[in-house]
Design a protein around this motif. Structure first.
Motif, PDB file in Angstrom:
ATOM      1  N   TRP A   1      -6.001  18.038 -21.727  1.00  0.00           N
ATOM      2  CA  TRP A   1      -5.773  17.266 -20.507  1.00  0.00           C
ATOM      3  C   TRP A   1      -4.332  17.430 -20.056  1.00  0.00           C
ATOM      4  CZ3 TRP A   1      -2.210  13.298 -20.002  1.00  0.00           C
ATOM      5  CH2 TRP A   1      -2.265  12.575 -18.793  1.00  0.00           C
TER       6      TRP A   1
ATOM      7  N   TRP B   1       0.426 -12.228 -13.733  1.00  0.00           N
ATOM      8  CA  TRP B   1       1.449 -11.700 -12.834  1.00  0.00           C
ATOM      9  C   TRP B   1       1.982 -12.838 -11.982  1.00  0.00           C
ATOM     10  CZ3 TRP B   1       2.914  -6.974 -13.896  1.00  0.00           C
ATOM     11  CH2 TRP B   1       3.695  -6.230 -12.995  1.00  0.00           C
TER      12      TRP B   1
ATOM     13  N   LYS C   1      10.129  -5.727 -10.594  1.00  0.00           N
ATOM     14  CA  LYS C   1       8.864  -5.748 -11.332  1.00  0.00           C
ATOM     15  C   LYS C   1       7.793  -4.985 -10.546  1.00  0.00           C
ATOM     16  CE  LYS C   1       5.979  -9.108 -13.853  1.00  0.00           C
ATOM     17  NZ  LYS C   1       5.880  -8.448 -15.150  1.00  0.00           N
TER      18      LYS C   1
ATOM     19  N   ASP D   1       8.495  -1.346 -11.062  1.00  0.00           N
ATOM     20  CA  ASP D   1       7.965  -0.822 -12.322  1.00  0.00           C
ATOM     21  C   ASP D   1       6.449  -0.603 -12.234  1.00  0.00           C
ATOM     22  OD1 ASP D   1      10.135  -2.608 -14.706  1.00  0.00           O
ATOM     23  OD2 ASP D   1      10.460  -0.822 -13.461  1.00  0.00           O
ATOM     24  N   TRP D   2       5.758  -1.538 -11.580  1.00  0.00           N
ATOM     25  CA  TRP D   2       4.303  -1.393 -11.468  1.00  0.00           C
ATOM     26  C   TRP D   2       3.956  -0.132 -10.680  1.00  0.00           C
ATOM     27  CZ3 TRP D   2       0.234  -3.716 -13.733  1.00  0.00           C
ATOM     28  CH2 TRP D   2      -1.037  -3.507 -13.181  1.00  0.00           C
TER      29      TRP D   2
ATOM     30  N   MET E   1       4.519   2.937 -12.788  1.00  0.00           N
ATOM     31  CA  MET E   1       3.460   3.085 -13.784  1.00  0.00           C
ATOM     32  C   MET E   1       2.170   3.541 -13.132  1.00  0.00           C
ATOM     33  SD  MET E   1       0.478   1.335 -14.280  1.00  0.00           S
ATOM     34  CE  MET E   1       0.630  -0.346 -13.700  1.00  0.00           C
TER      35      MET E   1
ATOM     36  N   LYS F   1       1.896   7.065 -12.371  1.00  0.00           N
ATOM     37  CA  LYS F   1       1.709   7.877 -13.573  1.00  0.00           C
ATOM     38  C   LYS F   1       0.272   7.819 -14.075  1.00  0.00           C
ATOM     39  CE  LYS F   1       3.444   9.992 -17.306  1.00  0.00           C
ATOM     40  NZ  LYS F   1       4.635  10.730 -17.742  1.00  0.00           N
ATOM     41  N   VAL F   2      -0.235   6.612 -14.285  1.00  0.00           N
ATOM     42  CA  VAL F   2      -1.552   6.540 -14.927  1.00  0.00           C
ATOM     43  C   VAL F   2      -2.687   6.911 -13.973  1.00  0.00           C
ATOM     44  CG1 VAL F   2      -0.805   4.914 -16.686  1.00  0.00           C
ATOM     45  CG2 VAL F   2      -1.885   4.049 -14.595  1.00  0.00           C
TER      46      VAL F   2
ATOM     47  N   ARG G   1       9.124   7.608 -27.755  1.00  0.00           N
ATOM     48  CA  ARG G   1       8.559   6.842 -26.640  1.00  0.00           C
ATOM     49  C   ARG G   1       7.268   6.175 -27.081  1.00  0.00           C
ATOM     50  NH1 ARG G   1       7.087  11.722 -22.907  1.00  0.00           N
ATOM     51  NH2 ARG G   1       6.047  10.170 -21.612  1.00  0.00           N
TER      52      ARG G   1
ATOM     53  N   LYS H   1      -3.114  11.161 -22.465  1.00  0.00           N
ATOM     54  CA  LYS H   1      -3.399  10.163 -21.427  1.00  0.00           C
ATOM     55  C   LYS H   1      -3.319   8.760 -22.014  1.00  0.00           C
ATOM     56  CE  LYS H   1      -6.802   9.420 -17.689  1.00  0.00           C
ATOM     57  NZ  LYS H   1      -5.907   9.286 -16.531  1.00  0.00           N
TER      58      LYS H   1
ATOM     59  N   ASP I   1       0.319   7.935 -22.331  1.00  0.00           N
ATOM     60  CA  ASP I   1       0.911   7.458 -21.086  1.00  0.00           C
ATOM     61  C   ASP I   1       0.533   6.010 -20.802  1.00  0.00           C
ATOM     62  OD1 ASP I   1       0.758  10.553 -19.092  1.00  0.00           O
ATOM     63  OD2 ASP I   1       2.134   9.881 -20.670  1.00  0.00           O
ATOM     64  N   TRP I   2      -0.727   5.679 -21.080  1.00  0.00           N
ATOM     65  CA  TRP I   2      -1.171   4.307 -20.830  1.00  0.00           C
ATOM     66  C   TRP I   2      -0.391   3.330 -21.695  1.00  0.00           C
ATOM     67  CZ3 TRP I   2      -4.153   2.024 -17.213  1.00  0.00           C
ATOM     68  CH2 TRP I   2      -4.590   0.717 -17.441  1.00  0.00           C
TER      69      TRP I   2
ATOM     70  N   GLU J   1       2.560   3.696 -22.951  1.00  0.00           N
ATOM     71  CA  GLU J   1       3.940   3.638 -22.482  1.00  0.00           C
ATOM     72  C   GLU J   1       4.051   2.729 -21.260  1.00  0.00           C
ATOM     73  OE1 GLU J   1       5.604   7.435 -21.323  1.00  0.00           O
ATOM     74  OE2 GLU J   1       7.616   6.730 -21.833  1.00  0.00           O
ATOM     75  N   MET J   2       3.124   2.885 -20.356  1.00  0.00           N
ATOM     76  CA  MET J   2       3.094   2.053 -19.162  1.00  0.00           C
ATOM     77  C   MET J   2       2.885   0.590 -19.530  1.00  0.00           C
ATOM     78  SD  MET J   2       0.537   0.154 -17.701  1.00  0.00           S
ATOM     79  CE  MET J   2      -1.064   0.902 -18.010  1.00  0.00           C
TER      80      MET J   2
ATOM     81  N   LYS K   1       5.740  -1.261 -20.825  1.00  0.00           N
ATOM     82  CA  LYS K   1       6.710  -1.549 -19.770  1.00  0.00           C
ATOM     83  C   LYS K   1       6.252  -2.713 -18.903  1.00  0.00           C
ATOM     84  CE  LYS K   1      10.215  -0.241 -17.041  1.00  0.00           C
ATOM     85  NZ  LYS K   1      11.418   0.605 -17.047  1.00  0.00           N
ATOM     86  N   VAL K   2       5.059  -2.647 -18.343  1.00  0.00           N
ATOM     87  CA  VAL K   2       4.664  -3.672 -17.378  1.00  0.00           C
ATOM     88  C   VAL K   2       4.316  -4.988 -18.047  1.00  0.00           C
ATOM     89  CG1 VAL K   2       3.935  -2.011 -15.648  1.00  0.00           C
ATOM     90  CG2 VAL K   2       2.231  -2.998 -17.199  1.00  0.00           C
TER      91      VAL K   2
END
Lengths: 599, 599
Positions: free
Chosen positions: A148, A230, A238, A241-242, A245, A248-249, B198, B238, B241-242, B244-245, B248-249
């Protein structure tokens, strides 16, 4: 004989509607509608965002489109409901190429409002739920396979270099990001270009004290709602950051530190040629479709005031204002009295500055708690969620109210707000503040739709104006700027160390003038507004927001934006219009909106 | 006289149960249970994860705990259902300090299984939904205010330096991350330390072709489920990445590039002293509670084989194997025949290596599609979702099946699998593969619970073994390693360029021996397993997984982990046990599990 139930009434109407459509019978369909009637179609019938108003419009729409659309299988989703003489019914339906969902309101047996929306294109359904991809290719194949990660990296390396995106989105804020997520799910190769360093920076770079003004339930992005803890009003960093993210995802293709310089249509190749600078390197992109997602606003509007160049203090537009920390004990003058001005004035006061707000024209003040409760609570709140109003349903209910009569839904809300907040309003007026509730009393959202400005969602600054903590000079402007002061139009002078122009933004198509050409910008014309013939929203009546999320007068050129709710909802329709074009599905646009105003 | 409905039956039982509890009547409560009965309590009654088995156990639990717990307000959540003579009822209840949710199964009027779980601590409810924070402090305050970002930055700067976390989590994979999210919502200052660079790297660093083996509905993290187009089997990068996100959030405090070196309990200060090295700098942390979240496995297990040091090729444990790309045309030998071995062998074959798998003992093969369908489909699938089985409900249904009898639920599943996959199994055995279905035919999940190994979720490698593409040597081991070959225990020799030890992992408490001390590791004892008296899971019967998510024999020392489902679900209970201790709520542990085995 038993009474007709709402469900029976609605079902009978849908049956007659479907029959008349299938017969292509314009007058027959129109006869099913009341004299005051509205049919708002989002893509399914019109390949446009279009509101037919009145029977003649309805009849014309049917005559023009019914045979091609082949609408059928109108089915109630659930029992219809009735209140105050109005029957409401949710239904699904199909066309030759799509599936749709709609909301009907009947007065008696006649349609008052009808909303038809496209939910998916047949054969191009999003791969979610039972259609989601496996992710792992079970079984084995000689020669190895790309992981992937390798596929993502290869895609990101190719897109914009060896392979061109079908859609290029200029602007990587929440609008561009949400639209790109929809397009990815539809399998449309899409690239976002964003000048800032990271997704979310358009929020991070704003003044320190900024939070979203709309409550969380209103703000969800497509597909991935905020978690249930939230904050109601999300702090700027904030949300930054969302967004980062999310990009990315959701596997978005996102070029940050990329500035779009010029775009022109290549008539021979039937594509756009777009020159961008990415990390300092020029790159030419060749998308078929070009979307501008630069926000509700155009360029910062800064009035040219005599003597500005002589000013020895700090002056900048509100969009460049970092916050009040450096101004304790200093004299700040803020020109303007709408949302940015109030936020900035309050923040300056909190940091100990001596602040004067200059109000040139009236402002609509909507206290946040009252707004949440009275205006949004029915659709976007914990209570709404508890009542089964999903975000999707809320968006559709909102969209089902025709723009032509939307103000009538809002006027009672703001009358109640006037009563509830009478004390604050009285004290504001006593302080000299010029208040309005929109030209017809319809309040905040109509002002927003008509002109995108002229209000403040009060989160505390109004109290400071009312009690004099923020000094107010109203019914004046700035005549002249001096080295250490400003002279107002009434001749008085204010000492000034910091001058903030909280003076708004131009029309979105000013971006187009620079990025493409003035001719193209003129051809597209003014963006936003309804043609309500109110301040900054001249007639004629458009029926839909000018140029937003629908075909413009320039083929393959689109404008996306709006607040988080509008971006979220309308990205669905814009994405499907783009997908249809990519797949070669014919998209004959019914009554493409002409441009009546240049800016 | 009308028949008693399931709801009436369940309601009557709950009424009698509540009354007997309030009277502290152990025998009276026990009499409400059948002779074969199980009461599994997750924290509410026992401040433990504990299964009472049989009436005597039930009576004892009540006698010991009922007066303190003060359970009341047992209310059915919905109508009870009945199938096959078993009545099922969901209910809520309260204790003196908490609220709970449970699932009851009756045979006739007697309880067969009872599950009671803690959902929240009174006064310490998570701030979600209607309790969510505002985010913006409306109103204004002189002196300025810290923005969200400044508060986050201040928190992150202080935690571990000027302020100590209440909980330190060693290990920043999905276990540590999900637990930390729960703790944050409960307002427990928490810090994660992770050696990798990370969040998500523990996945990114695995071999290239790795995907999750469990389907997406099983894998959601707490609070933020994967979007509905997430692949069924998520590729390793993948999920990286999730994670990591998510870290953060969810605003987790996460120190990457931080290695935990030593921890010791400070009896005087009643806290842990933990020495870590962060980005090369030594730091001493002083949490009150220490959680190890290092995964289901302990250290890589590498058998010592004579001659290993003479080997001229490449040799490494499966956990260090990067992938097969470098081995086209080379000879690879993989010792072991469980999950890692199969994945690695298939990947080597795909890259053109000559692969031999060495199988020393039997393996349970569960084809992925059959597993999804037969074992998980009822609870974790699109269909389950469509049937209203939320992730939370699925987790509770899963938890309501007592470990003692879980195998009886699974045996029919694997009998069906045997039938469905008869062809593959026959061809595997014809190729010499040693198959098993668990010692009692209960298949994969029981093997996983009992020993954490001994199976392969087949995603394609078994076909390669069955058809000889992957060469198989079974009923042998490696006797000796030579410079360019290995000699098997049957005397035969295999040329070898690459030797992969797919030989599993030790018990989790081996981490403790190094990080704390052998004495503490011994005192905690073996982690995982049920005491089923099957291979690698010696008796006596424990009733719960050894040392997982509950008090250990070492106060303030906890072990978190398990697969994504177990991590997700049990993080709720571990987080509440930690929160209760932080708030000084008494947590008298009922029957803390003694340690019977050292490793």
């Amino acid at each position: 004989m038993t009474d007709v139930t709402p469900t029976q009434r609605a079902q009978a109407w849908l049956t007659r509607f479907e029959a008349a459509l299938q017969a292509g019978d314009g007058p027959g369909v129109a006869a099913l509608f009341g004299e005051e009637c509205y049919w708002r179609d989002l893509v399914t019938f019109t390949w446009n965002l279009h509101t037919a108003e009145g029977r003649a419009d309805v009849s014309d729409l049917v005559a023009a489109r019914a045979a091609d659309v082949q609408a059928r299988r109108f089915v109630l989703e659930a029992d219809a409901t009735e209140a105050g003489g109005v029957t409401e019914a949710w239904f699904t339906f199909e066309t030759a190429v799509a599936r749709g969902r709609g909301l009907l309101r009947l007065k008696g047996d006649e349609a008052w409002t009808l909303l038809t929306t496209m939910t998916e294109l047949k054969g191009y359904e999003e791969k979610e739920g039972t259609r989601r991809i496996m992710g792992a290719e079970h079984g084995a194949q000689r020669g190895g396979r790309m992981s992937w990660l390798e596929r993502r990296q290869a895609e990101q390396a190719a897109l914009g270099t060896t392979e061109q995106p079908y859609v290029l989105i200029i602007g990587g804020g929440q609008g561009g990001i949400g639209l790109a997520a929809r397009l990815r799910r539809l399998g449309v190769p899409t690239l976002i270009v964003e000048k800032n360093d990271r997704p979310g920076d358009s929020w991070r770079n704003r003044y320190k004290s900024l939070n979203l003004h709309d409550p969380v339930w209103y703000d969800h992005l497509p597909y991935l709602p905020f978690p249930d803890d939230w904050p109601v009003f999300c702090p700027k960093d904030k949300i930054g950051d969302w967004l980062e993210m999310y990009a990315k995802v959701m596997e978005l293709n996102y070029w940050s530190r990329t500035v779009a310089e010029k775009a022109q249509w290549d008539e021979d190749r039937q594509e756009w040629e777009v020159r961008v600078v990415r990390d300092g390197q020029p790159v030419t992109l060749r998308p078929k479709q070009l979307v501008f997602a630069l926000g509700v606003s155009g360029y910062p509007s800064v009035p040219k005031i005599a003597g500005a160049e002589t000013f020895e203090g700090t002056q900048h537009h509100s969009s460049k204002h970092p916050g009040g920390a450096a101004w304790a004990g200093k004299k700040a003058v803020v020109l303007g009295a709408n949302n940015s001005s109030h936020d900035i004035c309050a923040d300056l006061w909190e940091h100990g500055a001596d602040v004067t707000m200059i109000q040139r024209s009236s402002t609509h003040i909507a206290p946040s708690a009252a707004l949440m409760d009275l205006a949004l609570g029915g659709l976007y709140s914990e209570q709404a969620v508890a009542n089964g109003i999903t975000t999707e349903k809320a968006d559709l209910i909102f969209a089902s109210v025709p723009y032509r009569i939307m103000h009538t839904f809002h006027i009672p809300v703001y009358e109640e707000m006037k009563r509830r907040e009478a004390d604050l309003y009285a004290r504001l007026e006593a302080a000299g503040f010029m208040l309005d509730f929109g030209e017809d009393g319809s309040g905040l959202f109509m002002k927003y739709l008509r002109r995108g400005s002229g209000y403040y969602i009060d989160v505390g600054a109004s109290e400071l104006v009312a009690n004099g903590s923020i000094k107010l000079r109203s019914r004046v402007g700035i005549e002249r700027i001096n080295p250490k002061s400003v002279t107002l139009t009434d001749g008085t002078e204010l000492e000034c160390d910091l001058l903030v122009y909280a003076t708004g933004y131009g029309s979105m198509n000013s971006w187009l003038a620079d990025l493409i050409s003035p001719e193209v910008a003129d051809k597209v014309g003014k963006c936003w507004g309804l043609g309500s013939n109110t301040t900054k929203d001249p007639g004629p009546w458009e029926g839909e927001l000018r140029n937003m999320w629908k075909p413009t007068q320039v083929p393959n050129l689109w404008i996306h934006g709006g607040n988080l709710h509008q971006s979220r909802h309308h990205s669905q329709y814009l994405a499907m219009q783009l997908k249809a074009r990519m797949e070669g599905i014919p998209t004959p646009v019914y009554r493409p909106a002409p441009s009546h105003h240049v800016r």
